[in-house]
Each structure stands twice: as structure tokens, then as C-alpha cells.
Design an enzyme around this catalytic site. Structure first.
Site, PDB file in Angstrom:
ATOM      1  N   GLU A  18      -8.837 -22.625   8.553  1.00  0.00           N
ATOM      2  CA  GLU A  18      -9.019 -21.284   7.736  1.00  0.00           C
ATOM      3  C   GLU A  18     -10.022 -20.541   7.816  1.00  0.00           C
ATOM      4  O   GLU A  18     -11.183 -20.659   7.469  1.00  0.00           O
ATOM      5  CB  GLU A  18      -8.642 -21.589   6.180  1.00  0.00           C
ATOM      6  CG  GLU A  18      -7.314 -22.403   6.078  1.00  0.00           C
ATOM      7  CD  GLU A  18      -6.197 -21.209   6.021  1.00  0.00           C
ATOM      8  OE1 GLU A  18      -6.256 -20.050   6.225  1.00  0.00           O
ATOM      9  OE2 GLU A  18      -4.871 -21.652   5.938  1.00  0.00           O
ATOM     10  N   CYS A  34     -12.303 -14.300   1.788  1.00  0.00           N
ATOM     11  CA  CYS A  34     -11.769 -14.191   3.392  1.00  0.00           C
ATOM     12  C   CYS A  34     -10.838 -13.351   3.207  1.00  0.00           C
ATOM     13  O   CYS A  34     -10.540 -12.559   4.240  1.00  0.00           O
ATOM     14  CB  CYS A  34     -11.306 -15.501   3.712  1.00  0.00           C
ATOM     15  SG  CYS A  34     -10.019 -16.451   2.722  1.00  0.00           S
TER      16      CYS A  34
END
Length: 536
Positions: A293, A327
């Protein structure tokens, strides 16, 4: 005798001086101040063990955790040595032999108890996240809530995991899929979500029958310790090995060891694309399994028919929330030329109304960056903006107050392919771009290397389905009329391209934590071969 008396007095004086400096040092730590009593509630003290494998330890480097809002020291943590890492992996492997034999629904019951234990500490733990990471209090509590929610999700999943029974072409044969745990799941998490990302991995990995080894970010070690304490108490109450949920605080040495360790059946890494690429190469070198990720350079696209009353709060939350350190933060705002000026004016006005302050204060909406290094990255990005011809609509400066505060910033006038626009700077800088056509906007969304989150605002249903389709967004998260951030735990979370391709939390993400076997069982007395082959 006189010499002996002088020596004794000297020792007493030195002892008093050392005690004075020690006491002074202790008094400067936030953990000792009454207003931060929640830290004691979580079992934290001046010096904390940074290793857990059924018992607590830590003989490595001592690191001090600092509060980003004022850069004052909170408390200290003793990290793991490589010898302690080795001991922890061995204990985790031994614990797996116990945990793998526990029926999946029973594993789900333990995970349910972990969720309840987190519920009981949600305010204290949310406060710690706010204090140590720097996000506002409600976001800190919300992050713990994500762990709680995924525990609830995992409880139900523990009774549903299974493979299909497939029709066999051979008479008297059964063809089935069997799913088994990978064993030891290594989890390396980032500073910006020091609780939730571990929770996504931990809850799902546990009900799948795996044990976990967690290395949190070196700058949020107290959160790692506090969460592990809560989980460890649940395991202890259930008479289970604590090493089922192990933890080793540390830096790149521990992370590298986990990436290279063939005993780690799956390595889940959350962090920057740059470091993620190095991790991926080390894991691939041993043909290991990885869940990545990584970065995101996320865009909101606003068309001429968009409801601007939805656009403005969405863009502000997604670009300013967590001080731009998600993010899924919106970094590019693409506006149709017909609404460009109006939206920029409205968002700039909203930026001026953002309540900036101590993230612990309940009415604060915007807190500090996590580190001093992040402040320098912010300044470097602003300098590049100026060099590349961008215009500062608002922001662009360090704020004159204690802590790592910078002004939330809006930039216009840069081309869509400017180098700085294609760079993910993990700070609150929003690049506003002007487009003319749908094809142009979709192409700009997809031209960056990352492929995490994306969103359009429109009332055109045809455009909505083109956006969701094969020629639309190439991201793992594709939204309509909502921001790029704020994903729910029920859907798989993750992205494509340089975002890493991993998926966590909901949907069928559980499959990454397990290995699949295709099993054929012959319950007849004959031996027919597949594809009708005769071998006689």
C-alpha cells in the site's frame, strides 16, 4: 579517614546532581503531566518496552517520541535488537502451531474481544494518536474506530471463509478448493495511520489462522506499544500465546530483516513508493508474498454540471484533512474551465476559515505536519512551484507558532504535466488544473504513476459509467460525488501501478492472507485420467 569522608561527600553531591537532572528530564516528558493522564491509562510510562512476543522486552536503541504540535518529548521506547527479532519470530512460529488449530469461528470470537477492548479505550487511544501523530482528535478516534469496525467485519468473515466445490470431469471424483493460512504475516505500517492500517491487516490475518509480527513507524512507537498492550491482554485472558500478535519496534534494520525472512509468509508494507519498491525487490528475491500500500497522487475532477455545494467541502476535507498526510489526500483538483474561477474563489475562502490549532482541542480542524523533515519537504515543494511558474492563491509559508505547522496551500497556473504536479509531496498543497473536455480530464487523472483514489463530480449518468468503465479511472478507488479520502472498511482498499496493487480490509482481501489448494478426491474404485487420457 578525611579522604574517605571527602569521597563520600563527593559521591553524595554527584548523586544529587544526577538525581536533579534525571528528575528534570522526567518532568519534561509529556507522559508525566496531569493533562496527559490518558497515556498512563494505556499503560505507558517514561520508558517503555518496544518488543512483545508473549513477554515484554527491548534491549536496542532508545528512541524518544515527540509531539508534532509542540515538538516536546512524550516518552521513550526501547527498540528491538536483531537477537530479539530472531527470538520473536521463533516464538511467533511456535504460537502459530497453537492458533492454526483453533477453529475459525473461535478465532473470530477472540477478534471480537479485541474489538471490544479497543472500544473501551477508544478515547484514550485516539488521544494518543492525536498527540503522537499530530492528526486532530476526532480523526484519531475515528482511526481507532476503523480497527473496531474491521474486527466486527472479521467476526462475520470467520464463519464464511471457504472455497467452492467444483464439478469434476471424472466420475467418482470431487474437486474442491481448500484455503489455509500462510503462517506468519509481517505488518509494517506508516506514521499517518498508526492504528487503522495495523487493524485492517491484523483482524483479517487472525481469523484466517495466521499469527502477526508488527513493526510500526519509528516515529509513532508509543501507539504501537499501547495497541499491543490492549491486544495482549485479550490473548492472555483467553489463555493463548501472546506471540500470536507480536511486535518489534525498530528502524530499517528490522524492516529489512522482515522483508528478507523466508519465515514471513506474507509481508504487508504501507509506506512510500520509494521504500516500497526496495521492500518488493527484497521479498521477490526470495519468491515471497507481499501486500503493498504505497503512494497516491489523487485527483478530483469537477465538471460543468457539478453541484458546487458538494464540491467545495469535499475538496477542502480531502486536501486539508490530516494536514495533507493521507495516502488518499486530494493533490490535484481538475476544474472545468466554466467553473474554474468560481470554485477556486470558494475554496480559497473556505481555506481561510479552517480552524488551525492544537490537534487535542476539540474544535481544531487542521493540525501540524508529523515531523520537521516534512516541513522542509513542504518548503522545497513551494520553491519548485515558483520555479515552474505556479501561482500561490493562498498559503506557502511556515506558521509562526510552536510545532510543525505550515499553511494549507492552493496553487494555480501550472500545466497538468508539470514535474511538481506529478510528485507526491506528503503535505497540504493542492494543485488546481483547468480542463476543457471529459477525455482530457480522464487522461490527466490516469497519467500519473500512482493509481490509488480518484473522484468526479457530475450529474451526467452516462459520464458516471464511462468513469467507472475500462476507459475511465485506472485507480483502485473510483468515486462519484464524494471526496478521494474516507474509504469504508467493507470494500477492498488499495490501488494500482506505483501504489503497489495490494488490497486490504473488505471484499475478498482475505484471500491475500491465505494460500489456496486445488484438491481432487477419488472416492471411486477406478482411476480415470483427466482430459480422457488413456495410459494403459
Amino acid at each position: 579517614r578525611t579522604y574517605s569522608l571527602q569521597r563520600q561527600r563527593r559521591r553524595t553531591l554527584i548523586g544529587r546532581v544526577l538525581f536533579f537532572f534525571s528528575a528534570a528530564n522526567m518532568s519534561t516528558l509529556l507522559v508525566n503531566r496531569p493533562q496527559y493522564s490518558c497515556l498512563r491509562e494505556l499503560g505507558l510510562s517514561e520508558d517503555n518496552d518496544g518488543v512483545y512476543n508473549g513477554s515484554w522486552g527491548g534491549q536496542g536503541q532508545v528512541v524518544t517520541s515527540y509531539c508534532p504540535a509542540n515538538n516536546e518529548p512524550i516518552a521513550r521506547v526501547r527498540q528491538a535488537t536483531m537477537a530479539e527479532y530472531e527470538e520473536t519470530v521463533q516464538k511467533a512460529q511456535d504460537a502459530w502451531k497453537v492458533w492454526a488449530d483453533v477453529p475459525a469461528p473461535k478465532r473470530g470470537e477472540v477478534v471480537r474481544q479485541i474489538g471490544d477492548a479497543l472500544r473501551g479505550k477508544i478515547k484514550a487511544l485516539g488521544s494518543l494518536v492525536s498527540l503522537e501523530m499530530g492528526k486532530i482528535y476526532v480523526e484519531g478516534v475515528g482511526e481507532v474506530q476503523e480497527y473496531v469496525d474491521v474486527c466486527d467485519y472479521a467476526v462475520g468473515l470467520s464463519r464464511m471463509i471457504g472455497g467452492p466445490i467444483l464439478p469434476s470431469e471424472r466420475p467418482g471424483h470431487a474437486l474442491i478448493e481448500q484455503w489455509n493460512p500462510v503462517g506468519l504475516v509481517g505488518i509494517i505500517t506508516a506514521f499517518n495511520f498508526p492504528v487503522a492500517v495495523y487493524g485492517w491487516n491484523n483482524a483479517i490475518a487472525l481469523i484466517c489462522g495466521n499469527v502477526c509480527l508488527w513493526k510500526g513507524a519509528p516515529t509513532t512507537p508509543l501507539t504501537s506499544v499501547a495497541v499491543t498492550r490492549i491486544v495482549a491482554e485479550v490473548l492472555e485472558r483467553n489463555h493463548l500465546p501472546g506471540a500470536i500478535c507480536s511486535m518489534t519496534c525498530g528502524g530499517a534494520d528490522i524492516g529489512t530483516a522482515m522483508a528478507k525472512d523466508e519465515r514471513v509468509g506474507l509481508l504487508s508494507f504501507t509506506g512510500s513508493t520509494q521504500v516500497g519498491k526496495q521492500v518488493a525487490m527484497m521479498v521477490q528475491e526470495r519468491f515471497g508474498r507481499q501486500l503493498l500500500e504505497l503512494g497516491g497522487n489523487n485527483a478530483i475532477i469537477v465538471f460543468e454540471d457539478a453541484d458546487l455545494n458538494l464540491v467545495v467541502p469535499s475538496a477542502v476535507f480531502a486536501s486539508v484533512g490530516t494536514a495533507g498526510q493521507r495516502c488518499t489526500t486530494t493533490r490535484r483538483l481538475m476544474l472545468h474551465e466554466s467553473v474554474h474561477d468560481d470554485v477556486v474563489e470558494r475554496i480559497a475562502k473556505a481555506y481561510k476559515q479552517i480552524r488551525i490549532g492544537d490537534p487535542w482541542e476539540r474544535n481544531t480542524l487542521y493540525g501540524p505536519l508529523h515531523t520537521k523533515q516534512a516541513v522542509q519537504q513542504y518548503l522545497a515543494a513551494i520553491e519548485q512551484v515558483k520555479q515552474q511558474g505556479g501561482t500561490l492563491v493562498c498559503g506557502g509559508k511556515i506558521m509562526d507558532r510552536p510545532g510543525n505547522y505550515v499553511e494549507p496551500t492552493i496553487i494555480t497556473g501550472l500545466p497538468h504535466d508539470a514535474p511538481i504536479v506529478h510528485t507526491e509531496t506528503f503535505v497540504p498543497i493542492l494543485y488546481v488544473l483547468k480542463f476543457k473536455t471529459e477525455d482530457e480530464a480522464f487522461a490527466w487523472n490516469n497519467e500519473v504513476k500512482q493509481g490509488l483514489s480518484s473522484s468526479i463530480f457530475t450529474k451526467d449518468m452516462g459520464r458516471v459509467f464511462r468513469w467507472l468503465g475500462p476507459k475511465g479511472s485506472d485507480c483502485g478507488i473510483v468515486n462519484v460525488n464524494i471526496p478521494t479520502s474516507g474509504a469504508e472498511i467493507g470494500g477492498a482498499f488499495g490501488g494500482e501501478k506505483h501504489t503497489g496493487g495490494g488490497r486490504e480490509s473488505g471484499s475478498d482481501s482475505w484471500k491475500q492472507y491465505m494460500r489456496r489448494s486445488t484438491c481432487t478426491i477419488n472416492y471411486s474404485k477406478d482411476l480415470p485420467l483427466a482430459q480422457g487420457i488413456k495410459f494403459e
